[in-house]
Design a protein around this motif. Structure first.
Motif, mmCIF file in Angstrom:
data_model
loop_
_atom_site.group_PDB
_atom_site.id
_atom_site.type_symbol
_atom_site.label_atom_id
_atom_site.label_comp_id
_atom_site.label_asym_id
_atom_site.label_seq_id
_atom_site.Cartn_x
_atom_site.Cartn_y
_atom_site.Cartn_z
ATOM 1 N N GLN A 21 0.838 -1.178 0.000
ATOM 2 C CA GLN A 21 0.000 0.000 0.000
ATOM 3 C C GLN A 21 0.884 1.243 0.000
ATOM 4 N N GLU A 22 0.836 2.011 -1.076
ATOM 5 C CA GLU A 22 1.695 3.190 -1.224
ATOM 6 C C GLU A 22 1.078 4.381 -0.517
ATOM 7 N N THR A 23 1.877 5.029 0.298
ATOM 8 C CA THR A 23 1.422 6.227 1.000
ATOM 9 C C THR A 23 1.957 7.455 0.284
ATOM 10 N N ALA A 24 1.430 8.621 0.701
ATOM 11 C CA ALA A 24 1.887 9.862 0.081
ATOM 12 C C ALA A 24 3.368 10.104 0.342
ATOM 13 N N SER A 25 3.838 9.785 1.572
ATOM 14 C CA SER A 25 5.246 10.003 1.909
ATOM 15 C C SER A 25 6.166 9.114 1.093
ATOM 16 N N SER A 26 5.771 7.867 0.885
ATOM 17 C CA SER A 26 6.618 6.968 0.087
ATOM 18 C C SER A 26 6.645 7.409 -1.365
ATOM 19 N N ALA A 27 5.537 7.947 -1.855
ATOM 20 C CA ALA A 27 5.506 8.431 -3.241
ATOM 21 C C ALA A 27 6.428 9.631 -3.414
ATOM 22 N N ILE A 28 6.415 10.559 -2.437
ATOM 23 C CA ILE A 28 7.290 11.724 -2.498
ATOM 24 C C ILE A 28 8.747 11.300 -2.401
ATOM 25 N N ALA A 30 10.025 8.435 -3.306
ATOM 26 C CA ALA A 30 10.408 7.802 -4.567
ATOM 27 C C ALA A 30 10.645 8.845 -5.655
ATOM 28 N N GLN A 31 9.802 9.872 -5.662
ATOM 29 C CA GLN A 31 9.972 10.940 -6.653
ATOM 30 C C GLN A 31 11.278 11.691 -6.426
#
Length: 344
Positions: A21-28, A30-31
């Protein structure tokens, strides 16, 4: 019950793939990782050529509009004068170098201050120079807020109250921008090779000297107009030079332009310029000043009073300027100081 999306069997082992489950923090995160990696990859694929860097930088420095920019080169009134390359030069030099990353991140904030981390990274050498910048959210004023509130109060050298209050958004924006620019200039110069800085400095000074020598009268007018925008009059410049502006040599015009840049960028004040000049006057050639007579004081006081009331100068700045030409009595100083109360 297994929640694996797929199971692969190997030699005596199995590997399962699970849904994450991807969270907003993990997405940021990764970006950010992808951006950093892409910058280094592009730097590796397109390495800089130092001969090209030098050629591009010299071309920029030879442009009169750049060489004469107040923020390209300045002179601080410290000792015999401290000269240096400004933020405009650093910005151009880093752009010519390429593969340099400049980052600014706020790492702390409360009601009184902000702390920004400024860093400059050479992506090819993988060297980073960081610097933390503290930005106060307060300013000093002669009066408290409209509702009478203030954070603190102190007495200045004239025994007047000076109030510390929270600055407006515009105050904070100006302070933040100025301090961050100084930090970028300071650490940016650590990335730029010293020989390029020395060569660029010589070119800028040569261009300024040539411009002053071609049409000294036009350059003198430009300098007078520039200083007038920061509250320094032609009379003040005459006091600094020790002679009329019509006798100003090209080299002196270049020096004045550098001093103007330092004052405009907040590196110095006119009072500090005059104070430094007095402190560094040759000991073997003392200047004997005459006292300002009551008649002479009465003759000039209306013009001086107007300067204080219109807030072109503070009493201390005006007194410092006057005393480069003639000495004031204690009563005359008190009279000048009293005009500040009329300006409030």
């Amino acid at each position: 019950m297994s929640t694996a999306l797929a199971v692969s069997q190997g030699f005596g082992e199995s590997q399962s793939t699970f849904a994450v489950q991807e969270t907003a923090s993990s997405a940021i995160a990764a970006q950010s990782k992808a951006m950093v990696e892409s910058r280094y990859i592009m730097a590796m694929r397109n390495p800089r050529n130092w001969d090209t860097v030098r050629q591009d930088l010299i071309k920029e420095c030879r442009r009169p509009s750049f060489a004469n920019n107040k923020s390209a080169y300045y002179i601080k009134p410290i000792g015999q004068g401290v000269e240096g390359l400004g933020i405009r030069f650093v910005e151009v030099a880093l752009r010519c170098m390429k593969n340099v990353l400049v980052e600014t991140t706020m790492i702390f904030e409360d009601e009184i201050k902000e702390v920004h981390r400024v860093s400059v990274t050479d992506l090819e050498a993988n060297i980073t120079y960081p610097l933390d910048v503290r930005v106060s959210k307060t300013v000093e004023r002669s009066k408290p807020n409209g509702d009478g509130s203030y954070l603190s109060v102190r007495k200045n050298s004239y025994n007047k109250d000076v109030f510390t209050i929270l600055g407006t958004d515009d105050d904070l924006l100006n302070k933040r921008g100025a301090l961050i620019s100084k930090a970028i200039r300071t650490i940016g110069l650590r990335i730029i090779p010293g020989d390029l800085c020395d060569e660029a400095e010589d070119i800028i000074k040569h261009i300024r000297l040539d411009e002053a020598a071609k049409d000294p009268d036009a350059e003198r007018r430009k300098i007078i107009d520039a200083f007038s925008t920061i509250g320094v009059t032609a009379t003040d410049l005459i006091s600094y030079l020790g002679h009329g502006l019509e006798k100003c040599a090209p080299a002196q015009i270049v020096t004045l332009r550098g001093i103007y840049g330092a004052i405009k960028d907040g590196e110095a004040t006119w009072q500090s310029v005059m104070t430094n000049k007095a402190e560094n006057a040759p000991a073997d050639t003392p200047k004997i000043l005459e006292k300002c007579s009551p008649e002479n004081f009465d003759k000039k006081k209306e013009g001086w009073r107007k300067t204080i009331i219109e807030k072109k100068k503070t009493p201390s700045e005006l007194i410092a300027t006057i005393q480069t030409r003639e000495l004031l009595t204690d009563d005359q100083k008190l009279t000048i100081d009293s005009w500040a109360h009329e300006a409030d």
